[in-house]
Design an enzyme around this catalytic site. Structure first.
Site, PDB file in Angstrom:
ATOM      1  N   ASP A  14      49.371  46.927  31.481  1.00 30.00           N
ATOM      2  CA  ASP A  14      50.653  47.491  31.046  1.00 30.00           C
ATOM      3  C   ASP A  14      50.400  48.981  30.925  1.00 30.00           C
ATOM      4  O   ASP A  14      49.608  49.422  30.090  1.00 30.00           O
ATOM      5  CB  ASP A  14      51.023  46.857  29.699  1.00 30.00           C
ATOM      6  N   ASP A  56      54.144  44.140  32.151  1.00 29.48           N
ATOM      7  CA  ASP A  56      52.835  44.109  32.803  1.00 29.48           C
ATOM      8  C   ASP A  56      52.952  44.108  34.315  1.00 29.48           C
ATOM      9  O   ASP A  56      53.842  43.471  34.874  1.00 29.48           O
ATOM     10  CB  ASP A  56      52.064  42.872  32.347  1.00 29.48           C
ATOM     11  N   GLY A 106      32.609  51.938  37.310  1.00 31.57           N
ATOM     12  CA  GLY A 106      31.911  50.812  37.952  1.00 31.57           C
ATOM     13  C   GLY A 106      32.708  49.529  38.066  1.00 31.57           C
ATOM     14  O   GLY A 106      32.847  48.976  39.140  1.00 31.57           O
ATOM     15  N   ASN A 107      33.204  49.003  36.938  1.00 31.05           N
ATOM     16  CA  ASN A 107      34.148  47.886  37.011  1.00 31.05           C
ATOM     17  C   ASN A 107      35.058  47.930  35.792  1.00 31.05           C
ATOM     18  O   ASN A 107      34.900  48.779  34.914  1.00 31.05           O
ATOM     19  CB  ASN A 107      33.445  46.534  37.181  1.00 31.05           C
ATOM     20  N   ASP A 134      53.343  37.450  29.448  1.00 24.87           N
ATOM     21  CA  ASP A 134      53.534  38.694  28.696  1.00 24.87           C
ATOM     22  C   ASP A 134      53.765  38.348  27.234  1.00 24.87           C
ATOM     23  O   ASP A 134      54.325  37.298  26.921  1.00 24.87           O
ATOM     24  CB  ASP A 134      54.720  39.490  29.251  1.00 24.87           C
ATOM     25  N   TYR A 231      45.291  48.327  17.002  1.00 21.61           N
ATOM     26  CA  TYR A 231      46.358  47.661  17.730  1.00 21.61           C
ATOM     27  C   TYR A 231      46.898  48.539  18.852  1.00 21.61           C
ATOM     28  O   TYR A 231      47.281  49.678  18.638  1.00 21.61           O
ATOM     29  CB  TYR A 231      47.515  47.253  16.812  1.00 21.61           C
ATOM     30  N   LYS A 234      49.353  43.485  23.356  1.00 21.29           N
ATOM     31  CA  LYS A 234      48.700  42.198  23.569  1.00 21.29           C
ATOM     32  C   LYS A 234      48.018  42.208  24.932  1.00 21.29           C
ATOM     33  O   LYS A 234      48.252  43.077  25.760  1.00 21.29           O
ATOM     34  CB  LYS A 234      49.723  41.071  23.463  1.00 21.29           C
ATOM     35  N   GLN A 244      45.215  20.587  44.548  1.00 26.24           N
ATOM     36  CA  GLN A 244      45.235  19.496  45.549  1.00 26.24           C
ATOM     37  C   GLN A 244      43.846  19.149  46.084  1.00 26.24           C
ATOM     38  O   GLN A 244      42.878  19.882  45.880  1.00 26.24           O
ATOM     39  CB  GLN A 244      46.164  19.853  46.727  1.00 26.24           C
ATOM     40  N   ARG A 268      54.927  42.920  18.035  1.00 31.57           N
ATOM     41  CA  ARG A 268      53.737  43.655  17.593  1.00 31.57           C
ATOM     42  C   ARG A 268      52.452  42.829  17.736  1.00 31.57           C
ATOM     43  O   ARG A 268      51.472  43.063  17.027  1.00 31.57           O
ATOM     44  CB  ARG A 268      53.902  44.124  16.143  1.00 31.57           C
ATOM     45  N   ASP A 289      61.080  41.321  20.846  1.00 31.72           N
ATOM     46  CA  ASP A 289      60.104  41.594  21.920  1.00 31.72           C
ATOM     47  C   ASP A 289      59.554  40.314  22.534  1.00 31.72           C
ATOM     48  O   ASP A 289      58.369  40.256  22.920  1.00 31.72           O
ATOM     49  CB  ASP A 289      58.944  42.467  21.421  1.00 31.72           C
TER      50      ASP A 289
HETATM   51  P1  13P Z   1      52.812  44.542  25.036  1.00 27.22           P
HETATM   52  O1  13P Z   1      51.423  44.088  24.740  1.00 27.22           O
HETATM   53  O2  13P Z   1      53.471  43.664  26.044  1.00 27.22           O
HETATM   54  O3  13P Z   1      52.846  45.979  25.397  1.00 27.22           O
HETATM   55  O4  13P Z   1      53.682  44.355  23.708  1.00 27.22           O
HETATM   56  C1  13P Z   1      53.351  45.138  22.630  1.00 27.22           C
HETATM   57  C2  13P Z   1      54.211  44.944  21.427  1.00 27.22           C
HETATM   58  O5  13P Z   1      53.860  45.452  20.397  1.00 27.22           O
HETATM   59  C3  13P Z   1      55.441  44.159  21.488  1.00 27.22           C
HETATM   60  O6  13P Z   1      56.120  44.163  20.250  1.00 27.22           O
HETATM   61  P1  13P Z   2      46.238  15.479  47.266  1.00 26.74           P
HETATM   62  O1  13P Z   2      45.374  14.266  47.299  1.00 26.74           O
HETATM   63  O2  13P Z   2      46.242  16.253  48.514  1.00 26.74           O
HETATM   64  O3  13P Z   2      45.998  16.313  46.067  1.00 26.74           O
HETATM   65  O4  13P Z   2      47.790  14.942  47.204  1.00 26.74           O
HETATM   66  C1  13P Z   2      48.337  14.371  46.077  1.00 26.74           C
HETATM   67  C2  13P Z   2      49.751  14.780  45.971  1.00 26.74           C
HETATM   68  O5  13P Z   2      50.300  15.388  46.869  1.00 26.74           O
HETATM   69  C3  13P Z   2      50.447  14.533  44.705  1.00 26.74           C
HETATM   70  O6  13P Z   2      51.475  15.439  44.500  1.00 26.74           O
HETATM   71 MG    MG Z   3      53.821  47.330  26.402  1.00 25.13          MG
HETATM   72 MG    MG Z   4      52.847  43.275  27.999  1.00 22.91          MG
END
Ligand code: 13P
Ligand code: 13P
Ligand code: MG
Ligand code: MG
Length: 368
Positions: A14, A56, A106-107, A134, A231, A234, A244, A268, A289
């Protein structure tokens, strides 16, 4: 030669919304799509879909780089930076909200955005369902994932599909002590429920099929407020489920949302309320919200291409779940600031409680 593994990465954040915490702005989505489109042209991504659930932005990306890949995470970071710039320009609310750092390192770990990734060899047919929520936290997936992969009253395949009789292994994370544990079901069922029944702390991260060790599901378990120490918002988690052929059928996966359960989040991030299953276009949390929303998009993978989406909760079959959720919402709202509508104090410890407690600390006297 071993078949090439494809990775599906969902990275979400978000980074601002309008009006208040209701929806990401179309211009933000445009900016993000342009960035991902460029990455697809350059060959980094096979395919992508940008979803918007409440405030989000969910980047659904397929590629051959594997899980936890720096280039993919950096791409998502850059896309969120682009969207943040748009949000700042339009003075949208909470621009850059979930980005806890000024720079990428990095990540995504610890940087704020939520991540769920699955890497596997694509089967002859590969149906997947992506859940995006959300106004709630990662614990929201515990109950439905338990139903999908462990409860024969939800998933009849556990009884009548011999390929599912070996059961599934659940990797559960303790988000407070940063530990993980594997529960092999059905034998560890009761032990596991002790923990995942407390979804504010113990969250299901991955699920594997015991039959062949294949990964069947992944969730984002990033806890924004714990990371930030205050805070912010979320976590608004995501979850990928493969379906399947020895895994739960699509209909079994969706059935787990037919009875709306109570999740933490809402106003919140501090209240329990029902998880309302909705179409993507209806994922605009307004009342107090909320209530918290969940969207389910289905795709068929085709050599990494995302064929879809199928917007499952648009189906009228979920109307009753919505009615029930709204009734629950009415009831809980009447409790106002009282538990169990408001979160318990120990849960607020990671958000607003420390501020109030600090202010009043000198006014607390010892009982004689
Ligand atoms: P979000 O985490 O979706 O931004 O919501 C925050 C919030 O405080 C909603 O009241
Ligand atoms: P699969 O064995 O392919 O999961 O099929 C089962 C099915 O389609 C039930 O909805
Ligand atoms: Mg938000
Ligand atoms: Mg959100």
């Amino acid at each position: 030669m071993a078949e090439r593994e494809v990775t599906i990465s969902i990275i979400k954040a978000d980074v601002g919304s309008f009006v208040g915490h209701v929806q990401a702005h179309p211009d933000m989505l445009q900016a993000v799509k342009a960035r991902l489109h460029q990455a697809k042209e350059q060959g980094l991504l096979i395919d992508f879909y940008v979803a918007n659930v409440g405030d989000d932005i969910d980047l659904i990306m397929t590629h051959y780089q594997g899980s936890n890949n720096e280039s993919i995470h950096k791409l998502a970071w850059d896309a969120f930076m682009d969207a943040t710039a748009v949000a700042r320009e339009l003075k949208l609310y909470a621009a850059g909200q979930d980005l806890l750092s000024d720079s990428f390192s990095g990540n995504m770990k610890g940087l704020g955005p939520g991540v769920a990734e699955l890497t596997f060899v694509e089967r002859p047919s590969e149906p997947i369902v992506i859940f995006m929520a959300d106004k709630t936290d990662p614990g929201a997936w515990n109950l439905p994932l338990y139903k999908i992969f462990a409860d024969p009253f939800n998933t009849i395949g556990l009884v009548i599909d011999p390929k599912m009789h070996d059961g599934f292994t659940f990797e559960v994370h303790d988000l407070i002590d940063h530990k993980k544990i594997h529960f092999t079901l059905p034998q560890d069922l009761y032990d596991m429920l002790v923990f995942i029944g407390s979804p504010s702390r113990y969250c299901i991260k991955h699920i594997y099929a015991n039959r062949n060790g294949e990964m069947a599901a992944a969730t984002s378990t990033d806890r924004l407020n714990i990371m930030a120490g205050r805070y912010i918002g979320k976590d608004d988690p995501v979850c990928i489920v493969r379906c399947q052929s020895g895994l739960p059928a699509v209909g079994e996966v969706l059935e787990a949302f037919a009875e709306p359960h109570l999740v933490a989040g809402w106003m919140r991030g501090s209240h329990y309320g029902p998880l309302l299953p909705v179409a993507e276009k209806d994922s605009r949390p307004t009342r107090f919200d909320g209530p918290a929303r969940v969207v389910a998009l289905g795709f068929q993978l085709c050599h990494g291409r995302l064929i879809g989406p199928q917007d499952f909760f648009a189906d009228v079959a979920f109307d009753r779940a919505r009615e029930k959720a709204l009734e629950l919402a009415d009831y809980l709202r009447r409790l106002g600031p009282f538990e169990p509508h408001r979160l318990s104090l120990d849960q607020l410890e990671y958000t607003t409680l420390p501020l109030v407690a600090e202010k009043l600390k000198d006014r607390f006297e010892d009982l004689k």
